[in-house]
Design a protein around this motif. Structure first.
Motif, PDB file in Angstrom:
ATOM      1  N   LEU B  25       0.802  -1.085  -0.029  1.00 48.56           N
ATOM      2  CA  LEU B  25       0.012   0.025   0.125  1.00 48.56           C
ATOM      3  C   LEU B  25       0.970   1.223  -0.057  1.00 48.56           C
ATOM      4  O   LEU B  25       0.529   2.387  -0.479  1.00 48.56           O
ATOM      5  CB  LEU B  25      -0.799   0.223   1.159  1.00 48.56           C
ATOM      6  CG  LEU B  25      -1.996   1.006   1.468  1.00 48.56           C
ATOM      7  CD1 LEU B  25      -3.190   0.795   0.206  1.00 48.56           C
ATOM      8  CD2 LEU B  25      -2.776   0.711   2.495  1.00 48.56           C
ATOM      9  N   THR B  26       2.024   1.082   0.585  1.00 48.04           N
ATOM     10  CA  THR B  26       2.959   2.334   0.649  1.00 48.04           C
ATOM     11  C   THR B  26       3.768   2.477  -0.510  1.00 48.04           C
ATOM     12  O   THR B  26       4.581   3.565  -0.641  1.00 48.04           O
ATOM     13  CB  THR B  26       3.870   2.223   1.813  1.00 48.04           C
ATOM     14  OG1 THR B  26       4.644   0.836   1.793  1.00 48.04           O
ATOM     15  CG2 THR B  26       3.112   2.213   3.051  1.00 48.04           C
ATOM     16  N   GLY B  27       3.790   1.549  -1.599  1.00 45.74           N
ATOM     17  CA  GLY B  27       4.410   1.600  -2.778  1.00 45.74           C
ATOM     18  C   GLY B  27       4.831   0.319  -3.512  1.00 45.74           C
ATOM     19  O   GLY B  27       4.837  -0.576  -2.544  1.00 45.74           O
ATOM     20  N   PRO B  28       5.401   0.275  -4.717  1.00 52.62           N
ATOM     21  CA  PRO B  28       6.060  -0.694  -5.230  1.00 52.62           C
ATOM     22  C   PRO B  28       7.261  -1.257  -4.467  1.00 52.62           C
ATOM     23  O   PRO B  28       7.947  -0.447  -3.952  1.00 52.62           O
ATOM     24  CB  PRO B  28       6.516  -0.428  -6.477  1.00 52.62           C
ATOM     25  CG  PRO B  28       5.545   0.771  -6.950  1.00 52.62           C
ATOM     26  CD  PRO B  28       5.478   1.484  -5.799  1.00 52.62           C
ATOM     27  N   ALA B  29       7.457  -2.535  -4.319  1.00 51.82           N
ATOM     28  CA  ALA B  29       8.626  -3.254  -3.585  1.00 51.82           C
ATOM     29  C   ALA B  29       8.990  -4.663  -4.223  1.00 51.82           C
ATOM     30  O   ALA B  29       8.055  -5.006  -4.820  1.00 51.82           O
ATOM     31  CB  ALA B  29       8.375  -3.243  -1.944  1.00 51.82           C
ATOM     32  N   HIS B  30      10.217  -4.963  -4.269  1.00 51.34           N
ATOM     33  CA  HIS B  30      10.592  -6.171  -4.474  1.00 51.34           C
ATOM     34  C   HIS B  30      10.299  -7.080  -3.426  1.00 51.34           C
ATOM     35  O   HIS B  30      10.369  -6.763  -2.221  1.00 51.34           O
ATOM     36  CB  HIS B  30      11.961  -6.380  -5.123  1.00 51.34           C
ATOM     37  CG  HIS B  30      12.895  -5.563  -4.255  1.00 51.34           C
ATOM     38  ND1 HIS B  30      13.637  -6.379  -2.870  1.00 51.34           N
ATOM     39  CD2 HIS B  30      13.719  -4.586  -4.357  1.00 51.34           C
ATOM     40  CE1 HIS B  30      14.488  -5.600  -2.713  1.00 51.34           C
ATOM     41  NE2 HIS B  30      14.665  -4.257  -3.429  1.00 51.34           N
ATOM     42  N   GLY B  31      10.590  -8.431  -3.597  1.00 52.77           N
ATOM     43  CA  GLY B  31      10.306  -9.413  -2.537  1.00 52.77           C
ATOM     44  C   GLY B  31      10.990  -9.383  -1.353  1.00 52.77           C
ATOM     45  O   GLY B  31      10.718  -9.236  -0.186  1.00 52.77           O
ATOM     46  N   HIS B  32      12.650  -9.187  -1.377  1.00 54.45           N
ATOM     47  CA  HIS B  32      13.233  -9.097  -0.505  1.00 54.45           C
ATOM     48  C   HIS B  32      12.921  -7.892   0.591  1.00 54.45           C
ATOM     49  O   HIS B  32      12.877  -7.732   1.761  1.00 54.45           O
ATOM     50  CB  HIS B  32      14.589  -8.744  -0.738  1.00 54.45           C
ATOM     51  CG  HIS B  32      15.686  -8.859   0.379  1.00 54.45           C
ATOM     52  ND1 HIS B  32      16.184  -7.787   0.884  1.00 54.45           N
ATOM     53  CD2 HIS B  32      16.252  -9.970   0.908  1.00 54.45           C
ATOM     54  CE1 HIS B  32      17.040  -8.107   1.815  1.00 54.45           C
ATOM     55  NE2 HIS B  32      17.053  -9.361   2.021  1.00 54.45           N
ATOM     56  N   ALA B  68       3.410  -7.318 -11.479  1.00 52.09           N
ATOM     57  CA  ALA B  68       5.004  -7.365 -11.193  1.00 52.09           C
ATOM     58  C   ALA B  68       5.513  -6.693 -12.369  1.00 52.09           C
ATOM     59  O   ALA B  68       5.004  -7.019 -13.325  1.00 52.09           O
ATOM     60  CB  ALA B  68       5.415  -8.656 -10.963  1.00 52.09           C
ATOM     61  N   ASN B  69       6.593  -6.085 -12.078  1.00 52.44           N
ATOM     62  CA  ASN B  69       7.372  -5.420 -13.425  1.00 52.44           C
ATOM     63  C   ASN B  69       8.855  -5.627 -12.929  1.00 52.44           C
ATOM     64  O   ASN B  69       9.200  -5.251 -11.898  1.00 52.44           O
ATOM     65  CB  ASN B  69       7.041  -3.986 -13.534  1.00 52.44           C
ATOM     66  CG  ASN B  69       6.100  -3.907 -14.458  1.00 52.44           C
ATOM     67  OD1 ASN B  69       5.904  -4.795 -15.788  1.00 52.44           O
ATOM     68  ND2 ASN B  69       4.874  -3.295 -14.039  1.00 52.44           N
ATOM     69  N   TRP B  70       9.746  -5.699 -13.997  1.00 54.29           N
ATOM     70  CA  TRP B  70      11.091  -5.510 -13.558  1.00 54.29           C
ATOM     71  C   TRP B  70      11.515  -4.117 -13.714  1.00 54.29           C
ATOM     72  O   TRP B  70      11.465  -3.458 -14.882  1.00 54.29           O
ATOM     73  CB  TRP B  70      11.946  -6.381 -14.723  1.00 54.29           C
ATOM     74  CG  TRP B  70      11.606  -7.864 -14.858  1.00 54.29           C
ATOM     75  CD1 TRP B  70      10.857  -8.428 -15.097  1.00 54.29           C
ATOM     76  CD2 TRP B  70      12.555  -8.696 -13.646  1.00 54.29           C
ATOM     77  NE1 TRP B  70      10.911 -10.055 -14.770  1.00 54.29           N
ATOM     78  CE2 TRP B  70      11.986 -10.028 -14.026  1.00 54.29           C
ATOM     79  CE3 TRP B  70      13.720  -8.624 -12.956  1.00 54.29           C
ATOM     80  CZ2 TRP B  70      12.565 -10.961 -13.169  1.00 54.29           C
ATOM     81  CZ3 TRP B  70      14.161  -9.606 -12.056  1.00 54.29           C
ATOM     82  CH2 TRP B  70      13.683 -10.802 -12.088  1.00 54.29           C
ATOM     83  N   GLU B  71      12.242  -3.824 -12.663  1.00 52.86           N
ATOM     84  CA  GLU B  71      12.793  -2.423 -12.609  1.00 52.86           C
ATOM     85  C   GLU B  71      14.093  -2.338 -11.875  1.00 52.86           C
ATOM     86  O   GLU B  71      14.568  -3.543 -11.278  1.00 52.86           O
ATOM     87  CB  GLU B  71      11.833  -1.414 -11.788  1.00 52.86           C
ATOM     88  CG  GLU B  71      10.484  -0.867 -12.496  1.00 52.86           C
ATOM     89  CD  GLU B  71       9.535  -0.443 -11.611  1.00 52.86           C
ATOM     90  OE1 GLU B  71       9.577   0.130 -10.839  1.00 52.86           O
ATOM     91  OE2 GLU B  71       8.135  -0.912 -11.741  1.00 52.86           O
ATOM     92  N   ARG B  72      14.837  -1.214 -12.035  1.00 51.13           N
ATOM     93  CA  ARG B  72      16.221  -1.104 -11.126  1.00 51.13           C
ATOM     94  C   ARG B  72      15.793  -0.847  -9.715  1.00 51.13           C
ATOM     95  O   ARG B  72      15.242   0.118  -9.393  1.00 51.13           O
ATOM     96  CB  ARG B  72      16.737   0.140 -11.972  1.00 51.13           C
ATOM     97  CG  ARG B  72      17.255  -0.129 -13.426  1.00 51.13           C
ATOM     98  CD  ARG B  72      18.584  -0.882 -13.635  1.00 51.13           C
ATOM     99  NE  ARG B  72      18.441  -1.665 -14.772  1.00 51.13           N
ATOM    100  CZ  ARG B  72      19.267  -2.533 -15.298  1.00 51.13           C
ATOM    101  NH1 ARG B  72      20.045  -3.011 -14.431  1.00 51.13           N
ATOM    102  NH2 ARG B  72      19.241  -2.923 -16.341  1.00 51.13           N
ATOM    103  N   ARG B  78      18.562  -5.281 -11.466  1.00 48.04           N
ATOM    104  CA  ARG B  78      17.379  -5.624 -12.073  1.00 48.04           C
ATOM    105  C   ARG B  78      16.656  -6.494 -10.950  1.00 48.04           C
ATOM    106  O   ARG B  78      17.095  -7.325 -10.450  1.00 48.04           O
ATOM    107  CB  ARG B  78      17.285  -6.620 -13.189  1.00 48.04           C
ATOM    108  CG  ARG B  78      16.957  -5.730 -14.582  1.00 48.04           C
ATOM    109  CD  ARG B  78      17.568  -6.466 -15.741  1.00 48.04           C
ATOM    110  NE  ARG B  78      16.680  -7.910 -15.812  1.00 48.04           N
ATOM    111  CZ  ARG B  78      15.529  -7.897 -16.330  1.00 48.04           C
ATOM    112  NH1 ARG B  78      14.784  -7.004 -16.915  1.00 48.04           N
ATOM    113  NH2 ARG B  78      15.092  -9.303 -16.548  1.00 48.04           N
ATOM    114  N   ALA B  79      15.540  -6.127 -10.630  1.00 48.95           N
ATOM    115  CA  ALA B  79      14.481  -6.557  -9.608  1.00 48.95           C
ATOM    116  C   ALA B  79      12.978  -6.852 -10.190  1.00 48.95           C
ATOM    117  O   ALA B  79      12.780  -5.854 -10.568  1.00 48.95           O
ATOM    118  CB  ALA B  79      14.840  -5.856  -8.039  1.00 48.95           C
TER     119      ALA B  79
END
Lengths: 139, 118
Positions: B25-32, B68-72, B78-79
């Motif tokens: 909810l606070t914004g996009p994030a990767h799994g880790h 899901a999207n690949w971003e830096r 790349r994550a």
């Protein structure tokens, strides 16, 4: 988008998605190792600690792929493929096994169809139970 | 090195989805980052196992609740970044109220005296 169509698309993209998943988990591992290095571990120790944290990588991958669906059909396809390979690997054994099954099933089916018409099914006439057999005894 | 952390609590079945949705909810994030956020915000009481996190993320993605999207990443690598979809936002609201109702109900049973005192 409809969840079903998404899963259908994922089925087609499965190989590339599997590669992406590996990259995703590798990134997780690197992040974890970096964080531990920041905590004061050496590079080597940090990497090992990260590996321990993540556990069995192949299992994580497998469980995640299971979330894409299609695991059942995929396993079925693998089993069929494995079966076919085994048949090809030992053709004479396979031939004997197949012949045994074919004769067994064929024999039983033939016998049952004979019993079925003779003993189980009523004769194909109206009031079949009132049929009588008449013959002459010329002795 | 993590011996100082207090005894961890096992995540209840199904609550991981709720926690992931709330974290995003606070914004996009990767799994880790999601795992670390849950760990830190719960004062290290909740540990998110990698073996449950990624299956959960991909399951939520399959349901269309997250995208899901690949971003830096901030370090330039790349994550795979996850973000909440409008559908996921609605799901979060539903799951949240369900959880709050459950927590209240259990609280009522565990602490009947508190309720009588009020």
């Amino acid at each position: 988008m409809n969840a079903f169509f998404r899963k259908l698309r994922w089925l087609v993209q499965r190989p590339s998605r599997a590669r992406e998943l590996q990259e995703e988990l590798r990134f997780h591992l690197e992040q974890e190792a970096e964080e531990r290095q920041d905590d004061g571990l050496t590079e080597d120790e940090a990497q090992w600690a990260a590996r321990r944290e993540i556990g069995n990588l192949a299992l994580v991958e497998e469980d995640t792929r299971a979330a894409w669906g299609w695991t059942g059909p995929e396993q079925l396809a693998r089993d069929i493929g494995y079966g076919l390979r085994q048949i090809r690997r030992n053709p004479s054994f396979s031939a004997i096994a197949i012949a045994t099954l074919a004769l067994g099933i064929g024999g039983i089916a033939a016998m049952f169809s004979a019993f079925d018409t003779v003993l189980i099914r009523p004769l194909p006439y109206t009031n079949a139970d009132r049929l009588v057999m008449i013959w002459l005894d010329m002795g | 090195m993590r011996a100082h952390t207090p005894a961890r609590v096992e995540l209840l079945q199904g609550t991981l989805d709720l926690l992931i949705l709330r974290t995003l909810l606070t914004g996009p994030a990767h799994g880790h980052a999601i795992a670390k956020h849950i760990q830190r915000t719960s004062e290290e009481l909740l540990q998110v196992e990698t073996g449950s996190l990624y299956p959960a993320l991909h399951r939520l993605e399959a349901k269309g609740w997250i995208d899901a999207n690949w971003e830096r990443s901030n370090k330039g690598k790349r994550a795979r970044f996850y973000k909440l979809t409008p559908l996921g936002r609605r799901q979060l609201a539903t799951e949240r109220s369900k959880w709050e109702t459950l927590a209240r109900a259990i609280g009522l049973i565990l602490n009947p005296a508190d309720q009588e005192a009020q």
